[in-house]
Each structure stands twice: as structure tokens, then as C-alpha cells.
Scaffold this motif. Sequence first.
Motif, mmCIF file in Angstrom:
data_model
loop_
_atom_site.group_PDB
_atom_site.id
_atom_site.type_symbol
_atom_site.label_atom_id
_atom_site.label_comp_id
_atom_site.label_asym_id
_atom_site.label_seq_id
_atom_site.Cartn_x
_atom_site.Cartn_y
_atom_site.Cartn_z
ATOM 1 N N TRP A 257 0.836 -1.204 0.000
ATOM 2 C CA TRP A 257 0.000 0.000 0.000
ATOM 3 C C TRP A 257 0.872 1.255 0.000
ATOM 4 C CZ3 TRP A 257 -1.077 4.050 3.495
ATOM 5 C CH2 TRP A 257 -2.206 4.808 3.209
ATOM 6 N N LEU A 258 2.047 1.186 0.600
ATOM 7 C CA LEU A 258 2.928 2.356 0.632
ATOM 8 C C LEU A 258 3.398 2.757 -0.763
ATOM 9 C CD1 LEU A 258 5.052 1.478 3.786
ATOM 10 C CD2 LEU A 258 3.346 3.305 3.587
ATOM 11 N N ALA A 259 3.546 1.789 -1.651
ATOM 12 C CA ALA A 259 3.996 2.070 -3.017
ATOM 13 C C ALA A 259 2.843 2.520 -3.908
ATOM 14 C CB ALA A 259 4.664 0.840 -3.615
ATOM 15 N N THR A 260 1.659 1.971 -3.663
ATOM 16 C CA THR A 260 0.487 2.320 -4.471
ATOM 17 C C THR A 260 -0.718 2.532 -3.557
ATOM 18 O OG1 THR A 260 0.022 -0.029 -4.794
ATOM 19 C CG2 THR A 260 1.252 1.079 -6.539
ATOM 20 N N PRO A 261 -0.713 3.649 -2.829
ATOM 21 C CA PRO A 261 -1.809 3.887 -1.880
ATOM 22 C C PRO A 261 -3.152 4.075 -2.590
ATOM 23 C CG PRO A 261 -0.122 5.620 -1.733
ATOM 24 C CD PRO A 261 0.262 4.712 -2.830
ATOM 25 N N THR A 262 -4.186 3.550 -1.985
ATOM 26 C CA THR A 262 -5.554 3.785 -2.420
ATOM 27 C C THR A 262 -6.322 4.314 -1.217
ATOM 28 O OG1 THR A 262 -6.139 1.497 -1.909
ATOM 29 C CG2 THR A 262 -5.493 1.979 -4.192
ATOM 30 N N PHE A 263 -7.424 4.979 -1.487
ATOM 31 C CA PHE A 263 -8.164 5.627 -0.410
ATOM 32 C C PHE A 263 -8.875 4.624 0.505
ATOM 33 C CE2 PHE A 263 -12.057 7.752 1.192
ATOM 34 C CZ PHE A 263 -11.427 8.601 2.098
#
Length: 159
Positions: free
Chosen positions: A93-99
Motif C-alpha cells: 500500500w505504501l507504493a500504491t496507496p488507495t483511499f
Amino acid sequence: MFDIFWRCVAIGVGGTVLMDLWAILLSFLPGQGKPNWAPVGRWFWHLRNGKVFHDDIGKAEPYEHELALGWIGHYAVGIIYGFLPLVIAGTGWLATPTFLPAWIVGIVTVGAGWFLLQPGLGIGWAASKTPNPNKVRLLNLVAHTVFAVGMYWTALLIR
């Protein structure tokens, strides 16, 4: 591992800062007070003696540095919450965060306020002893959504 730790700290701080800015903005509306973390600091202070729930935190023995302790506690909790999106979505999630993971954290953590902090302060479960509990509940949900937005934006910024 150290990088993950500091990024989660930043995410928690970012969410908390945006939540505080939101609270300050709201304080300009009629009927809305400014944020006051002194009662929370007093509550944290009394936790050391095992006293979690108060009938009225305002009647509990004061602590000289309760405002500072309230702010420190507020940010410490925000930092802890900054780790939770990773619990939900994993370190990727840190590389490709989503809401969504941030928002789940924001909404779920409202429960800590409703079922621990608010009764601890003496204002009842989910603010049930306040003059307008539904207004407080709605504002809690909005504030925690703003917190989630702050976590998400911070994660985007530092990815």
C-alpha cells in the motif's frame, strides 16, 4: 523496516494535521468551539491510576500539563492509526496507496472515540449524554473521514 516505520509515522501525523485543520476551520462556524485537548490530557493522566471512565472529566483532579498531554496523546494515537492501512492492505500500500484502506481505518477508529474516549470523558457511549448526540456522531464520522483523506494524501506524497 525502518523506512516503513517512519512512513507510517508520517502518514499518521499527516492525517492528524488535516483533521486538526478541519476542526479549526469548523470552529469559525456558529455553535462550534475551538479544539480543546485538555480534557483528553486529563483523561490520559488518570489512566495511569487505572481510571478509564469518569462521570464528568471536568470534575476529575486536574493535571498541570493536561493540555500538552492531550495534544501529545492525540498525535500519538494518530501515529498508531497511521500503521493500520498496512495491516489492512499490506506494505505494498505504501507504493500504491488507495483511499479505501485509509477510509476503513478512519471509520473503524471512530469506535475508539465512541466506546472508549467519550464514555471516559463522561459524555456517554457515542456522545449519548450530549445535547445533540447525532450531531456529534456525524461530526465524528466526518472528522475521521478527513483524517483518512490526510493519511491517503500523505501516503501519496511520500510514496
